[in-house]
Write an enzyme that holds these catalytic residues in place. Structure first.
Site, mmCIF file in Angstrom:
data_model
loop_
_atom_site.group_PDB
_atom_site.id
_atom_site.type_symbol
_atom_site.label_atom_id
_atom_site.label_comp_id
_atom_site.label_asym_id
_atom_site.label_seq_id
_atom_site.Cartn_x
_atom_site.Cartn_y
_atom_site.Cartn_z
ATOM 1 N N LYS A 139 0.656 -1.208 0.022
ATOM 2 C CA LYS A 139 0.070 -0.026 -0.080
ATOM 3 C C LYS A 139 0.788 1.214 0.101
ATOM 4 O O LYS A 139 1.852 1.286 0.774
ATOM 5 C CB LYS A 139 -0.851 0.047 1.308
ATOM 6 C CG LYS A 139 -2.021 -1.238 1.359
ATOM 7 C CD LYS A 139 -2.616 -1.086 2.481
ATOM 8 C CE LYS A 139 -1.624 -1.679 3.718
ATOM 9 N NZ LYS A 139 -2.059 -1.922 5.147
ATOM 10 N N GLY A 182 -6.792 2.987 11.696
ATOM 11 C CA GLY A 182 -7.152 1.658 11.616
ATOM 12 C C GLY A 182 -7.492 1.216 9.905
ATOM 13 O O GLY A 182 -7.939 0.326 9.581
ATOM 14 N N THR A 183 -6.709 2.010 8.990
ATOM 15 C CA THR A 183 -6.956 1.714 7.660
ATOM 16 C C THR A 183 -6.169 0.483 7.249
ATOM 17 O O THR A 183 -6.933 -0.246 6.424
ATOM 18 C CB THR A 183 -6.394 2.882 6.823
ATOM 19 O OG1 THR A 183 -5.088 3.214 7.291
ATOM 20 C CG2 THR A 183 -7.247 4.148 6.885
ATOM 21 N N GLY A 184 -5.142 0.048 7.947
ATOM 22 C CA GLY A 184 -4.543 -0.963 7.625
ATOM 23 C C GLY A 184 -5.327 -2.390 7.922
ATOM 24 O O GLY A 184 -5.582 -3.262 7.235
ATOM 25 N N CYS A 185 -5.897 -2.404 9.276
ATOM 26 C CA CYS A 185 -6.786 -3.384 9.543
ATOM 27 C C CYS A 185 -8.039 -3.616 8.774
ATOM 28 O O CYS A 185 -8.457 -4.706 8.372
ATOM 29 C CB CYS A 185 -7.195 -3.000 11.311
ATOM 30 S SG CYS A 185 -5.977 -2.556 12.429
ATOM 31 N N THR A 208 -7.708 8.556 9.460
ATOM 32 C CA THR A 208 -7.131 7.388 8.933
ATOM 33 C C THR A 208 -6.748 6.342 9.673
ATOM 34 O O THR A 208 -6.275 5.305 9.363
ATOM 35 C CB THR A 208 -5.990 7.712 7.894
ATOM 36 O OG1 THR A 208 -5.076 8.446 8.862
ATOM 37 C CG2 THR A 208 -6.499 8.805 6.843
#
Length: 536
Positions: free
Chosen positions: A187, A230-233, A228
């Protein structure tokens, strides 16, 4: 349809923006049933992580066994794993259920690995001594690993800041794939890249096939917002949900990327720091509804509704009504048709700018079609003027009126400074409004005097052109292009308001344009010709 299940193995976020809580929201939003295994408990809010306490590896294994023995999982997602022993407990549980990773276990598990190492606020979430276990024992289980740029650098042992270009991303992803993972979805949110010369930035996400080595990329607009957390989770849980539904990896990550982009755009303030994304943006009440039978063009409907009475005044203006009735003064029509010729030149330039602002070939082709239609429209104007003894050269030499300059320069300025959506929106009132007027007058709307006899009404040809099949088709195509442009570039509620203001301003300038024609009708033809610099 059978209910799809997704198991998330991760830490708990007391602020509910990341971790288990974010995963379960995302899984629910994707119409799957979410189960959970908690690896650690965090004291966490929008300002950061204040404390972390792990769950014993034995309890982690017991949770996994409990869920898989009864409910099962169509896909699994891992997040924060706390430590080396927890990672090994997860691997042992996977082997117990699916066999060895290299012997078909990986394909059966459909594991999406979010390699959570460090929180956005800088808090360490994985001890250094656990990184080797993550690389050597858990990565080979991953169908997809979804690192951001700092995590990818960390997993490959690269120095922080080593990834500076898309080519660096490809090299890093290829190195990660050599560690046994099937697909790498790297990402690019930490490395927004400039796009064009108007200050716009984009995020490039890269998907690499670990077997073939082939890489594909997707580009999305960078949204400079603070919500933003928690975007990875969220993204990894969305990918797992897609795999649970039977999607290919390529489709699952593409759809997940779109979901997260829209969740960021639709976020709202929570707490005093970096707030969460809006996980239920597709399920909650929306300021802009999804297309439906009642409103197949919600963005267009929103813009018109937001313009208030300006749109009503525009499409019911006395000038086109007088053309339909055949009562318009020739002086008014001549002023209008000559100034509109010059307006359309700038309109074509604006749509050419729109084509320049996208790399999506379909959207580019749509802009080019509009330019072609505008050229046809200007030729109609030339023929009208020739009917009244005004040659093409004389028409070309007519200076733009002050009203026209105000309008065309606004259109060009917004198109030049803004992005693709700005260019689409600022030109929409002209395209759509003329279509509304033409269709309304051609259908002889009650309450409006219409003289449809071309022998008695010299302006009826104008009504017939704009109410007819060709121009109505142009309007339909233009609206579809407007809706598609928004669909490919999710925007926040604040951005929607900004676009509505552009649309309303352009509508007001359209009204002023027709007002000027009415004023010209109060002059004699000789006065109009002299004003336009034409021989009397």
């Amino acid at each position: 349809m059978s209910l799809r299940t997704v198991l998330t193995i991760a830490g708990s976020d007391s602020g509910a923006g990341a971790g288990i809580q974010a995963d379960l929201k995302t899984i629910a939003a994707h119409h799957c049933y979410g189960t959970s295994v908690i690896t650690a408990i965090t004291a966490q809010n929008t300002l950061g992580v204040q404390s972390v306490e792990g769950i014993s590896p034995g309890m982690v294994a017991a949770q996994i066994d409990s869920v898989l023995d009864d409910i099962g999982a169509d896909a699994i997602k891992t997040g924060m794993l706390f430590g080396e022993e927890t990672i090994r407990a997860v691997v042992r549980s996977l082997e117990k259920r699916y066999g060895k990773a290299a012997q078909g276990g990986r394909d059966a598990a459909k594991l999406v690995l979010d390699p959570v190492c460090v929180s956005t606020s800088g808090h360490s979430l994985l001890p250094l001594d656990a990184v080797d276990s993550l690389r050597t024992e858990l990565l080979p289980w991953a169908t997809v690993v979804t690192p951001n740029i700092p995590e990818a650098e960390f997993l490959c042992g690269w120095n922080k800041g080593s990834i500076e270009t898309v080519d660096d991303m490809k090299r890093c992803a290829a190195e990660l794939a050599k560690k046994g993972v099937r697909w790498v979805y790297l990402k690019g949110g930490h490395m927004p890249l400039p796009k064009g010369d108007n200050g716009e930035k984009v995020v490039v996400d890269l998907l690499l096939d670990g077997e073939s080595g082939e890489a594909s990329m997707e580009e999305r607009r960078f949204l400079d917002v603070k919500n933003t957390h928690g975007t990875g989770c969220t993204l990894a849980a969305a990918v797992a949900s897609g795999l649970a539904h039977g999607k290919t990896v390529a489709d699952a990550v593409s759809d997940a990327g779109d979901y997260v982009a829209a969740a960021i755009a639709a976020s709202y303030p929570v707490g005093r720091g970096a707030g969460p994304v809006n996980h239920f943006h597709s399920l909650m009440p929306r300021s802009l509804p999804l297309p439906n039978h009642h409103s197949p063009t919600p963005f267009t409907d929103y813009l018109i509704r937001a313009s208030g009475d300006a749109w009503t005044r525009y499409v019911n203006h006395e000038f086109p009504n007088s053309l339909a009735a055949g009562t318009a003064k020739l002086e008014a029509f001549l002023h209008f048709i000559q100034q509109d010729y010059h307006f359309l030149k700038q309109y074509a330039r604006s749509n050419s700018l729109a084509a320049y602002k996208t790399e999506d070939m379909a959207l580019m082709a749509g802009s080019n079609l509009i330019v072609d239609d505008v050229i046809k429209e200007t030729e109609m104007h030339v023929k009208y003027c020739e009917t009244y003894g005004i040659s093409r050269d004389q028409l070309q030499a007519v200076p733009e009126s002050v009203t026209n300059i105000a309008y065309t320069r606004y259109v060009l300025d917004v198109s030049a400074r803004g992005d693709l959506l700005d260019a689409r929106v600022v030109t929409a009132p002209c395209l759509i409004g003329y279509g509304h007027v033409g269709a309304r007058l051609l259908s002889s709307t009650p309450g409006v005097t219409v003289n449809s006899n071309p022998d008695l009404n010299p302006y009826w040809g104008w009504i017939r052109e704009y109410g007819g099949e060709w121009y109505q088709g142009c309007v339909k195509s233009g609206i579809e292009l407007l809706e598609q442009t928004l669909a490919k570039s999710p925007v926040s509620a604040q951005r929607l308001d900004e676009l509505a203001r552009i649309f309303t301003k352009a509508t007001e300038l359209e009204i002023a344009f027709w007002d000027a024609a009415v004023e010209a009708g109060k002059k004699t033809r000789d006065e109009v010709m002299r004003h336009e610099g034409l021989p009397v």
